[in-house]
Design an enzyme around this catalytic site. Structure first.
Site, PDB file in Angstrom:
ATOM      1  N   ASP A   1       7.480  -4.827  -2.147  1.00  0.00           N
ATOM      2  CA  ASP A   1       6.561  -5.845  -1.640  1.00  0.00           C
ATOM      3  C   ASP A   1       7.289  -6.742  -0.648  1.00  0.00           C
ATOM      4  O   ASP A   1       7.675  -7.865  -0.954  1.00  0.00           O
ATOM      5  CB  ASP A   1       5.989  -6.676  -2.797  1.00  0.00           C
ATOM      6  CG  ASP A   1       4.972  -7.701  -2.307  1.00  0.00           C
ATOM      7  OD1 ASP A   1       4.313  -7.441  -1.284  1.00  0.00           O
ATOM      8  OD2 ASP A   1       4.845  -8.767  -2.951  1.00  0.00           O
TER       9      ASP A   1
ATOM     10  N   GLU B   1       1.768  -1.837   3.877  1.00  0.00           N
ATOM     11  CA  GLU B   1       0.820  -2.307   4.883  1.00  0.00           C
ATOM     12  C   GLU B   1      -0.530  -2.574   4.220  1.00  0.00           C
ATOM     13  O   GLU B   1      -0.787  -2.192   3.081  1.00  0.00           O
ATOM     14  CB  GLU B   1       0.677  -1.296   6.016  1.00  0.00           C
ATOM     15  CG  GLU B   1       0.072  -1.903   7.279  1.00  0.00           C
ATOM     16  CD  GLU B   1       0.255  -1.048   8.519  1.00  0.00           C
ATOM     17  OE1 GLU B   1       0.046  -1.569   9.623  1.00  0.00           O
ATOM     18  OE2 GLU B   1       0.611   0.138   8.386  1.00  0.00           O
TER      19      GLU B   1
END
EC number: 3.2.1.4
Length: 747
Positions: A718, A727
């Site tokens: 993350d 994304e």
């Protein structure tokens, strides 16, 4: 980026990694410094600067005066060329840096000094906020003697001073072993289980025999108990795991925890309220993705921003966009639409499948026995169009549909009726960057058969769904769909180039039979015409086994046609067989789910997780949900509902992949404007944003620096710099909207 066909990196699943899913490092070679004069004791040589930067020694450092008013990070830089890199070797990249005034962001890169200026590793720390000493480990993907190390400092409106020292690139260091914090070993859906739905958890443990478990309420009292079921080594994570089934407990409440093997899970609810919120949040995501309109802060507090790409400087705008050189001699007004992902590009192929899934979410709510279409009705999403007596989800989808129609080649032009594949910046831009601050030239890319058929399919679907609300728009959409269909038949093999990936993703695909099938299906369902029925029935996709391990997405669209043919009423000959094929596909996913100790209907070949795996898990759940709508059999309902557990925390990393949902959740997704990790003045992604999830290929340098040798579910981090695992994308969120809406209906 996300939209390329990719080559999988070699994965190493070593013994001894059972609880982490990550391998031990290889033997260490001698460490060798690759840079010259990184300490700046007596000279600045051989360091260079861009022509607008003045640099000199100051107090044993190199200090550079950076001008204001530049646009991109690389517009002002200090660097060193002719750096040797060896493919597969690990390097430790370190430096000291400070800025005056404090708070500026510097982009530190290791890359190629000549065209195409590939970047092999990059970080963008905010100086002083991040500290003054920085160190990173990465593995070189190439052999080159033309490497470059640079600190890029442009992009600031105001002039500032960058000072740097002790810049080092050590070769032969051991790769950094990244150990994610996975929290308690009891892995649960951190958000909510339905009172009458399945309730399963996964325990990571060394134990090989059953263990006792207790379910505790918010007050700490035990309300249910039982024994775990040992499952052995889970291939998807490399962990030894047990399963826990507490589905017999049905009392709604908040703050439950599950205790086993001396570990207490993260808290969760039993109830449907969270899914009602997620049903809306996952669709509200699209408003802040809009191009061509100012985002109102009163509607999305903290997310207000100026309109992007509306011909206001520094934008070059989307109202008169030219083609790439040699492609066409006209311009098009392609304002509006949604930004596709973390960049400022707009893509017909991904816009099409995303729009279809949103429209199908609404269409399912209208047709299914458990559907509640009013839950997505007018006034539910707090968007500018709320109150216009049109369901808000249709208003939001219309923002993209209008853009898709604008991408059609005009009458009188060569290839009239085809759709341009995409429109985006001529060159890649850096992070962070608001859409309104993008200075790049915008370009239309060549038409493609796949884009044209995405337009045909979604416009045909729109024609039937918008007819009760806007007959003129419905007629316009159907006319465009027919025109696109005819154009695609005339040009059945115009494929996007895999090399067309500068400034935006390629979205390349060399098989359009699935898009032809999908478009014909939507045109038939809307018109009932024999020509489209015949095409559907004669297509090999109508009987092909299309429900594979990775499910459907922008490059595999036959399932979109098959699912709608199975659920939207029609008189198509053989419709019962189509419905049975969906149920057969669901049976396969149900078997996969039962075999997976983490309970997801996703088991990719060779355990190689694909780009955007989180939405592939969800789309396989969509097939299960559709089988329930067809048959009414509770096993498909339960399988679809359980699919959400993996997304919301019951996974090897113990993280919810949905921003704002779960005690620990993804919130640093790769985006140029949801970039709080790089700029505290910008927000994290809005609640209800789905992260791409585990991706075995870890294409981006940041993930490669952390996740070499990762196993399955562990190929995720993350961090905003991990564009291959983290994304955000419009098609991924559409899968989340579809599934969260289904689960909310089952409450």
């Amino acid at each position: 980026m996300k939209r390329r066909r990719t080559v999988l990196l070699a994965l190493t699943a070593l013994l001894g990694a059972a609880l982490t899913g990550l391998p031990a490092g290889p033997a260490v070679a001698d460490e060798v410094e690759q840079l010259k004069n990184g300490t700046f004791d007596t000279t600045t040589d051989p360091w260079w600067t861009t022509t607008n930067v003045t640099a000199a020694l100051s107090g044993g450092q190199l200090c550079a005066d950076v001008p204001g008013g530049t646009t991109n990070r690389w517009d002002a830089a200090v660097g060193q060329n002719d750096v040797t890199l060896v493919k597969g070797e690990s390097y430790k990249f370190g430096f000291k840096a400070s800025g005056s005034p404090e708070g500026h962001v510097v982009r530190a890169i290791v890359g190629l000094q000549v065209s195409p200026y590939d970047t092999y590793f990059e970080v963008s720390p905010q100086l002083s906020v991040s500290g003054d000493t920085y160190s990173y480990t990465f593995t070189s993907p190439v052999d080159t003697t033309q490497g470059q190390v640079a600190l890029q400092a442009g992009g600031s409106a105001d002039a500032w001073r960058l000072c740097m020292d002790d810049v080092s690139l050590l070769g032969g260091v051991p790769p950094e072993v990244y150990h994610p914090d996975t929290g308690p070993r009891v892995r649960v859906n951190q958000v909510a289980y339905l009172p009458s739905g399945p309730k399963n958890a996964t325990l990571v443990t060394d134990a090989v025999t059953k263990l006792p478990w207790q379910l505790r309420n918010a007050g700490g009292a035990t309300v249910a108990h039982g024994w775990t079921v040992p499952r052995g080594t889970d291939v998807s994570s490399g962990q030894n795991v047990h399963s826990i089934d507490f589905g017999g407990y049905r009392k709604a409440g908040k703050g439950y925890t599950l205790v086993a093997d001396g570990e207490t899970s993260r808290p969760f609810d039993i109830g449907k309220g969270a899914y009602e919120r997620l049903r809306l949040d996952s669709v509200k995501y699209y408003y802040t993705q809009r191009s061509g309109i100012a985002i109102r802060d009163d509607l999305r507090p903290g997310y207000g921003r100026p309109a992007g790409h509306v011909d206001v400087a520094p934008n070059q705008g989307d109202s008169k966009v030219p083609c790439q050189p040699g492609v066409c001699d006209y311009t098009l007004d392609v304002t509006g639409g949604w930004y596709d992902a973390g960049d400022h590009g707009k893509y017909v192929v991904n816009g099409g499948i995303a729009t279809w899934e949103l429209l199908s979410t609404y269409e399912r709510e209208r047709l299914a026995r458990t559907g509640e279409s009013e839950r997505l009705g007018d006034g539910t999403l707090a968007i500018p169009e709320s109150g216009n007596k049109v369901p808000d989800i249709l208003d939001e989808a219309r923002w993209e549909l209008d853009f898709l129609l604008k991408m059609q080649v005009p009458d009188g032009q060569p290839l009239a009726g085809m759709a341009h594949h995409k429109i985006h910046d001529a060159q890649w831009t850096g992070l962070p960057l608001l859409p309104s601050d993008d200075p790049q030239k915008r370009e239309l890319h060549p038409p493609s058969t796949q884009a044209t058929l995405n337009l045909a399919a979604t416009a045909a679907q729109a024609a039937r769904l918008y007819r009760p609300y806007d007959r003129a728009f419905a007629a316009k959409a159907l006319t465009a769909a027919r025109k696109a269909w005819s154009a695609a038949l005339a040009h059945p093999a115009m494929y996007a180039s895999a090399s067309d990936a500068t400034g935006g993703g390629a979205y390349d695909d060399t098989n359009a039979t699935d898009e032809f099938y999908w478009a014909a299906a939507e045109l038939y369902l809307t018109t009932g015409e024999k020509q489209f029925a015949d095409y559907v029935l004669n297509s090999p996709q109508n009987t092909a086994d299309i429900f594979g391990p990775n499910g459907f997405d922008w490059g595999r669209t036959a399932a979109a046609g098959r699912l709608d043919l199975a659920t939207v009423p029609s008189k198509l000959p053989g419709r019962d067989k189509i419905r049975r094929s969906v149920v057969k596909g669901a049976d396969r996913y149900l078997a996969t789910l039962a075999a997976q100790p983490y309970g997801m209907p996703y088991a990719p070949d060779n355990n190689l997780y694909d780009w955007g795996s989180s939405h592939q898990v969800l789309n396989n759940g969509v097939v299960l949900a559709t089988a329930y709508d067809i048959t009414g059999a509770s096993k498909y309902r339960d399988g679809a509902v359980e699919t959400m557990d993996y997304i919301l925390g019951r996974n090897a990393l113990n993280i919810s992949y949905v921003t704002g949902y779960g005690e620990v959740n993804s919130h640093n997704q790769h985006s140029r404007w949801y970039a709080h990790e790089l700029d505290p003045n910008l927000p994290n992604p809005p609640s209800g944003t789905l992260a791409g999830g585990a991706n075995s290929s870890i294409q981006d340098p940041y993930a490669q620096s952390k996740l070499q040798g990762c196993v399955g579910q562990f190929c995720y981090i993350d961090d905003i710099q991990s564009w291959s695992t983290n994304e955000t994308a419009i098609n991924w969120n559409a899968a989340l909207a579809r599934m969260s809406s289904f689960v909310a209906d089952q409450g």
